[in-house]
Enzyme design. Structure first.
Site, PDB file in Angstrom:
ATOM      1  CG  ASP A  23      43.399  16.270 111.609  1.00  0.00           C
ATOM      2  OD1 ASP A  23      44.435  16.755 112.096  1.00  0.00           O
ATOM      3  OD2 ASP A  23      43.383  15.597 110.558  1.00  0.00           O
ATOM      4  CG  ASP A  27      53.307  18.613 105.665  1.00  0.00           C
ATOM      5  OD1 ASP A  27      53.339  17.974 106.737  1.00  0.00           O
ATOM      6  OD2 ASP A  27      52.459  19.504 105.433  1.00  0.00           O
TER       7      ASP A  27
END
Lengths: 252, 214
Positions: free
Chosen positions: A130, A11
């Protein structure tokens, strides 16, 4: 024989790694390029940068990160986060990304998948999903980092993604993500058996047998993990040795 | 031809289809002076021509024809000047591709076919990831590489079927064996991406440079 891929994910926020690798020998552990090089040395098969930056200004920093990584690392690099249109994708690919990962933008504008894969080739268009379980063997697609339920049925969506020309699916289970209890096997299996393109399992890895299960039971072509590698719980090499002992083809 | 100075000049074909940074950087990493070219005349002082295919073959052929680079590649290979093709830059050398039913450069006989699309099986298309190559070559081109052991990064949905079996340099298994690289004199072309294949990929690039100087 084609090897199963192990893919660490970093990230990145405003050009810095969030929750990065704790390798002792890094000069600057917050630098994504240093981290990428460390993972390359460990034998990672690919690398994913997820840009969690909010502003456009900060996103320009990501381009510089990608340029520097592509100049120093000779391994496939996927970049995701905030890519909204063909121009965003073009700029990211030109900066040195081999693939881009589309999530919310693909759901809001599925035509983007078709246009991007036609223009840049399906090999460089990854669609990230997701997914959250809504009932037995039924999952819903979420967007905006998992905040919005689109009400889209997952299996319908993955078939549409394939039909529109995506080259790969990056599948994150919102239920399993962060639990370290293992990938959602049923989710991965259902998706992988519904499409002919490769599926990358994501979310829930805590132990090495989780990786093996995602492949043998979940039928995934690749496994993505963040924290088990970042925090040094296991090295990429250890993960591969384990998978090899389970008769799973890996690149050593 | 090759200069007494160690640095070989490599002209990397850029027809505006995407990212060539990795290709250029990888050749530079093994000591070559690699630079992008858009027109045939820019290759004049080059020791070797590099053809890294990008995107779709239909557009590739169109762009090559517009710039005259198609004829340049044909002449270059016919004159047996050092050439390295990558991925689409391998496929485009053949007569015909099933991708958009496209005519290729036709430098070598053979065609480019699609892997059978196979939902519900483990044989996913694109063939994406690391796979090994087998070879019988004993020349300096494959020095330091182990047949059937070392793996390279592939990402493609189409594969080459050369008519002349003797061209085959590399073979890879994906459902069935397919030709993952050819060699004809000073022309080498591979299906995988050496510039994405870490140490082993750079080894192959480095070896190719040695074949030019030796």
């Amino acid at each position: 024989m084609l090897s199963i891929r192990i893919i660490p994910c970093l990230d990145v926020h405003a050009g810095r790694v969030v929750k990065g690798v704790r390798f002792v020998d890094l000069i600057d552990a917050g630098d994504p390029v240093e981290q990428a090089k460390a993972y390359e040395k460990q034998g990672a098969d690919e690398l994913v940068f997820l840009d969690i930056t909010a502003s456009n200004e900060e996103r320009k920093i990501m381009l510089d990160v990608v340029e520097r990584t592509a100049s120093e690392c000779f391994m496939p690099l996927t970049v995701g986060g905030g890519l909204r249109n063909l121009e965003d994708i073009r700029i990211m690919l030109n900066a040195g990304a081999d693939k881009v990962s589309l999530n919310t933008s693909a759901v809001l504008d599925p035509e983007l998948i078709s246009a991007a894969s036609e223009k840049f080739g399906n090999q460089c268009i990854v669609v990230a999903i997701d997914a959250k379980k809504v009932s037995d063997n039924k999952w819903s697609v979420f967007t905006h980092g998992g905040r919005n339920d689109t009400g889209k049925d997952l299996i319908d969506w993955v078939k549409e993604i394939e039909r529109r020309g995506a080259g790969e699916i990056l599948l994150t289970s919102m239920d399993a993500d962060g639990t370290k209890d293992g990938y959602d096997i049923e989710l991965n299996k259902q998706v992988s058996e519904s499409v002919g393109i490769p599926v990358i399992a994501s979310g829930g890895a805590g132990k090495l047998d989780h990786l093996a299960d995602a492949i043998t039971k979940g039928k995934a072509s690749a496994v993505l993990a963040a924290s088990i590698f970042h925090f040094g719980t296991y090295s990429i090499a250890e993960a591969k040795e384990y998978l090899k002992s389970q008769n799973i083809p890996v690149r050593l | 031809m090759s200069q007494p100075s160690k640095s070989l000049k490599l002209a990397v074909i850029d027809y505006g289809m995407g990212n060539l940074r990795s290709v250029v950087k990888a050749w530079q990493a093994v000591g070559a002076e690699a630079y992008l070219i858009q027109k045939p005349e820019e290759t004049q002082s080059a020791d070797a021509l590099i053809f890294p295919g990008q995107g779709a073959i239909v557009d590739t052929m169109k762009r090559l024809a517009q710039t005259g680079l198609d004829q340049l590649i044909k002449d270059w290979i016919q004159q047996d000047r050092p050439f390295f093709g990558i991925c689409l830059g391998f496929q485009a050398l053949f007569e015909f591709s099933e991708e958009g039913n496209t005519q290729g450069l036709g430098i070598f006989e053979g065609s480019v076919k699609r892997f059978p699309q196979a939902s519900n099986t483990q044989l996913k298309v694109p063939h994406m990831g690391w796979n090994s190559v087998r070879f019988e070559d004993k020349s300096n081109l494959t020095q330091g590489l182990q047949s059937g052991q070392d793996q390279f990064y592939f990402v493609h949905s189409y594969y080459v079927e050369p008519k002349n079996q003797a061209l085959q340099l590399f073979e890879t298994e994906y459902g069935a064996p397919f030709c993952s690289g050819i060699r004809s004199g000073n022309c080498v072309a591979v299906q995988f991406h050496p510039e994405k294949s870490q140490v082993k990929g750079l080894q192959l690039y480095s070896n190719f440079l040695k074949t030019i100087t030796s």
